[in-house]
Design an enzyme around this catalytic site. Structure first.
Site, short mmCIF file in Angstrom:
data_model
loop_
_atom_site.label_atom_id
_atom_site.label_comp_id
_atom_site.label_asym_id
_atom_site.label_seq_id
_atom_site.Cartn_x
_atom_site.Cartn_y
_atom_site.Cartn_z
CB SER A 22 -0.81 -0.06 1.21
OG SER A 22 -1.92 1.07 1.05
CG HIS A 49 -4.09 -0.54 -1.02
ND1 HIS A 49 -4.15 -0.30 0.42
CD2 HIS A 49 -4.71 -1.71 -1.00
CE1 HIS A 49 -4.50 -1.47 1.03
NE2 HIS A 49 -4.71 -2.36 -0.09
CG ASP A 142 -5.79 -5.27 2.26
OD1 ASP A 142 -6.12 -6.39 2.44
OD2 ASP A 142 -5.56 -4.86 1.14
#
Length: 217
Positions: A22, A49, A142
């Site tokens: 991310s 992401h 995540d």
């Protein structure tokens, strides 16, 4: 003197690699993926992401820097060895048990689509103990639940060393929930991935196609 970490023996059986990142992930992938040699035989599946409404130049940027081809994944595309597949913006990237990829518009996970957990969970169901999953820098949790699924299925888990990550939250969450078989800096991880080139302790050669556990293959 810099002492290299010992090789993670469990990774030698992998037939596919799944990576999640991310915040800070563009730089992390730009360090890690160019370490893969041209003869790297495993497919690499990547979720970073991304903003949902804009095309991403990431695949072309990484492709120019890597010895292996890097492309955005296509729905129903057959997984090929030695290729890096990136999740496109606003789609979850999933692995099917027939050796193909799927793009999903299911709801975001932890506010992200693409999200790491769906990739890890689907790849784990397809590859089982033959999957190596890697969690890199990021500012959310995540990937933690997905990494736990990978480990439950007998797969191998690597996590970026939190104190070396641009954003340590994601690797810390992964370690807290799932643990890891190895914790590396990006440079160490790149060297360990390069060692996997042309090697496998799995009873079958790395074809890049998942097994279908429903039929015992």
């Amino acid at each position: 003197m810099v002492v290299a970490p010992p090789p993670c023996a469990a990774a030698g059986r992998c037939r596919a690699i799944a990576i999640g990142a991310s915040a800070g992930g563009v730089e992390a992938l730009g360090t890690l993926l160019p370490c893969l040699p041209a003869d790297f035989a495993r497919p690499v599946l990547v979720v970073l992401h991304l903003p949902p409404r804009h095309p991403s130049p990431l695949a072309s940027m990484l492709d120019a820097r890597c010895a292996v081809p890097v492309r955005e994944a296509l729905d129903k595309e057959r997984i090929r060895p030695g290729t890096v597949y990136l999740a496109p913006p606003d789609y979850h990237l999933l692995v099917e048990t027939d050796g193909t990829l799927a793009l999903s518009v299911d709801p975001p996970v932890l506010y992200s689509r693409p999200a790491i957990d769906p990739l890890f969970e689907s790849a784990s169901a397809a590859y089982g103990e033959a999957l190596l999953a890697i969690v890199l820098t990021g500012a959310s949790a995540d990937g933690a639940a997905g990494l736990a699924a990978v480990r439950r299925a007998g797969g191998t888990a690597w996590v970026q060393r939190p104190d070396s990550a641009a954003h340590p939250t994601m690797p810390q969450a992964a370690l807290q929930m799932a643990g890891a078989d190895a914790v590396y800096t990006l440079e160490e991880m790149g060297r360990q991935l390069a060692l996997l080139s042309g090697t496998s302790h799995h009873p079958h050669p790395p074809t890049g196609e998942p097994r279908d556990e429903r039929h015992g293959t």
